[in-house]
Scaffold this motif. Structure first.
Motif, PDB file in Angstrom:
ATOM      1  N   ALA A 148       0.831  -1.200   0.000  1.00  0.00           N
ATOM      2  CA  ALA A 148       0.000   0.000   0.000  1.00  0.00           C
ATOM      3  C   ALA A 148       0.869   1.256   0.000  1.00  0.00           C
ATOM      4  N   LEU A 149       2.030   1.179   0.629  1.00  0.00           N
ATOM      5  CA  LEU A 149       2.930   2.333   0.687  1.00  0.00           C
ATOM      6  C   LEU A 149       3.386   2.786  -0.702  1.00  0.00           C
ATOM      7  N   ALA A 150       3.339   1.889  -1.685  1.00  0.00           N
ATOM      8  CA  ALA A 150       3.758   2.253  -3.042  1.00  0.00           C
ATOM      9  C   ALA A 150       2.794   3.224  -3.695  1.00  0.00           C
ATOM     10  N   SER A 151       1.570   3.310  -3.147  1.00  0.00           N
ATOM     11  CA  SER A 151       0.605   4.290  -3.676  1.00  0.00           C
ATOM     12  C   SER A 151      -0.087   5.036  -2.538  1.00  0.00           C
ATOM     13  N   TYR A 152       0.576   5.090  -1.398  1.00  0.00           N
ATOM     14  CA  TYR A 152      -0.009   5.734  -0.215  1.00  0.00           C
ATOM     15  C   TYR A 152      -0.177   7.237  -0.456  1.00  0.00           C
ATOM     16  N   GLY A 153      -1.305   7.769  -0.038  1.00  0.00           N
ATOM     17  CA  GLY A 153      -1.575   9.189  -0.235  1.00  0.00           C
ATOM     18  C   GLY A 153      -1.908   9.532  -1.675  1.00  0.00           C
ATOM     19  N   GLY A 154      -2.201   8.504  -2.486  1.00  0.00           N
ATOM     20  CA  GLY A 154      -2.577   8.727  -3.882  1.00  0.00           C
ATOM     21  C   GLY A 154      -1.418   8.988  -4.809  1.00  0.00           C
ATOM     22  N   LYS A 155      -0.196   8.828  -4.314  1.00  0.00           N
ATOM     23  CA  LYS A 155       0.985   9.095  -5.134  1.00  0.00           C
ATOM     24  C   LYS A 155       1.702   7.788  -5.439  1.00  0.00           C
ATOM     25  N   LYS A 156       1.891   7.503  -6.740  1.00  0.00           N
ATOM     26  CA  LYS A 156       2.585   6.283  -7.152  1.00  0.00           C
ATOM     27  C   LYS A 156       4.097   6.454  -6.977  1.00  0.00           C
ATOM     28  N   ALA A 157       4.676   5.581  -6.160  1.00  0.00           N
ATOM     29  CA  ALA A 157       6.124   5.634  -5.944  1.00  0.00           C
ATOM     30  C   ALA A 157       6.840   4.793  -6.991  1.00  0.00           C
ATOM     31  N   GLN A 158       7.950   5.297  -7.507  1.00  0.00           N
ATOM     32  CA  GLN A 158       8.758   4.525  -8.452  1.00  0.00           C
ATOM     33  C   GLN A 158       9.756   3.619  -7.736  1.00  0.00           C
ATOM     34  N   SER A 159       9.966   3.896  -6.454  1.00  0.00           N
ATOM     35  CA  SER A 159      10.833   3.036  -5.645  1.00  0.00           C
ATOM     36  C   SER A 159      10.486   3.240  -4.178  1.00  0.00           C
ATOM     37  N   LEU A 160      10.827   2.257  -3.374  1.00  0.00           N
ATOM     38  CA  LEU A 160      10.648   2.360  -1.932  1.00  0.00           C
ATOM     39  C   LEU A 160      11.889   1.808  -1.237  1.00  0.00           C
ATOM     40  N   ARG A 161      12.281   2.455  -0.170  1.00  0.00           N
ATOM     41  CA  ARG A 161      13.381   1.952   0.646  1.00  0.00           C
ATOM     42  C   ARG A 161      12.905   0.714   1.410  1.00  0.00           C
ATOM     43  N   SER A 162      13.754  -0.297   1.472  1.00  0.00           N
ATOM     44  CA  SER A 162      13.337  -1.554   2.118  1.00  0.00           C
ATOM     45  C   SER A 162      12.971  -1.351   3.584  1.00  0.00           C
ATOM     46  N   SER A 163      13.668  -0.450   4.268  1.00  0.00           N
ATOM     47  CA  SER A 163      13.358  -0.234   5.691  1.00  0.00           C
ATOM     48  C   SER A 163      11.952   0.339   5.854  1.00  0.00           C
ATOM     49  N   VAL A 164      11.496   1.127   4.881  1.00  0.00           N
ATOM     50  CA  VAL A 164      10.135   1.665   4.892  1.00  0.00           C
ATOM     51  C   VAL A 164       9.133   0.547   4.604  1.00  0.00           C
ATOM     52  N   MET A 165       9.458  -0.306   3.637  1.00  0.00           N
ATOM     53  CA  MET A 165       8.579  -1.430   3.319  1.00  0.00           C
ATOM     54  C   MET A 165       8.410  -2.364   4.518  1.00  0.00           C
ATOM     55  N   PHE A 166       9.467  -2.511   5.299  1.00  0.00           N
ATOM     56  CA  PHE A 166       9.368  -3.383   6.472  1.00  0.00           C
ATOM     57  C   PHE A 166       8.348  -2.856   7.493  1.00  0.00           C
TER      58      PHE A 166
END
Length: 205
Positions: A148-166
């Protein structure tokens, strides 16, 4: 007082098992210090802690860090059988084509456990800060698309830091009353590029 519930602990980037050994040591100390326990009950609790309460996951392959963690846990009195080698960020966990038959079986055991609704009471962890998952890399995209964090707040992320994904992964794995104890990078706590992540943390934790 008799304990009603043995808490389950997980570190999904456990390295050689340092945090898990500390958890194991503390849980065993609490049992030994409980003067109200008769020996059969105490032995039962110690056995449950050693074999069914402490879980670790690590994706490291060279060397196979999960195997080192298993040995470390075993030497500290744990059964050592709940340490898995896989990428914990995959939903659900999947083995790699390069894995041995033994490792594939272990990863399936973990995947089945989680698929059946198994949740943890405590996360104790220090996730890697330097890894990113990118939408432009097909294998990484298949992982990111489950977050969900990849599109959280309605913004599509092109990358995510693994520590954030955890942070999201642990939210999935914790009981509603569970506790997350994690190291968080200063840039996540204060950087302007991580405002949405801080909103996610406030909303969920």
């Amino acid at each position: 007082a008799q304990p009603k519930h043995i808490e389950t602990v997980v570190d999904a980037c456990c390295g050689t098992g340092g945090f898990l050994i500390e958890a194991l040591t503390e849980m065993r100390r609490q049992v030994w210090d409980n003067q109200s326990l008769e020996r059969p009950k105490r032995d039962q609790l110690l056995e449950e802690i050693a074999n069914r309460a402490i879980f670790g996951i690590d994706a490291g392959r060279e060397p196979m860090v999960a195997r080192i963690a298993r040995i470390n846990m075993y030497l500290h009195g744990d059964g050592g059988s709940r340490i898995y080698m896989t990428d914990a960020l995959r939903k659900p966990p999947e083995p790699s084509g390069a894995d041995s038959t033994e490792v594939k079986g272990e990863v399936k055991e973990l995947a089945d456990l989680l698929a059946n609704g198994f949740l943890f009471d405590v996360v104790l962890t220090n996730p890697p800060f330097s890894m990113d998952y990118k939408m432009g890399v097909p294998e990484e995209r298949t992982v990111l698309e489950h977050y969900a964090l990849a599109s959280y707040g309605g913004k599509k992320a092109q990358s995510l830091r693994s520590s954030v994904m955890f942070l999201e992964r642990y939210w999935d794995l914790l009981r509603p009353s569970g506790r997350l104890l994690t190291v968080i990078d200063d840039s996540v706590l204060g950087g302007k590029n991580f405002r949405l992540v801080r909103s996610y943390i406030r909303e969920h934790f």
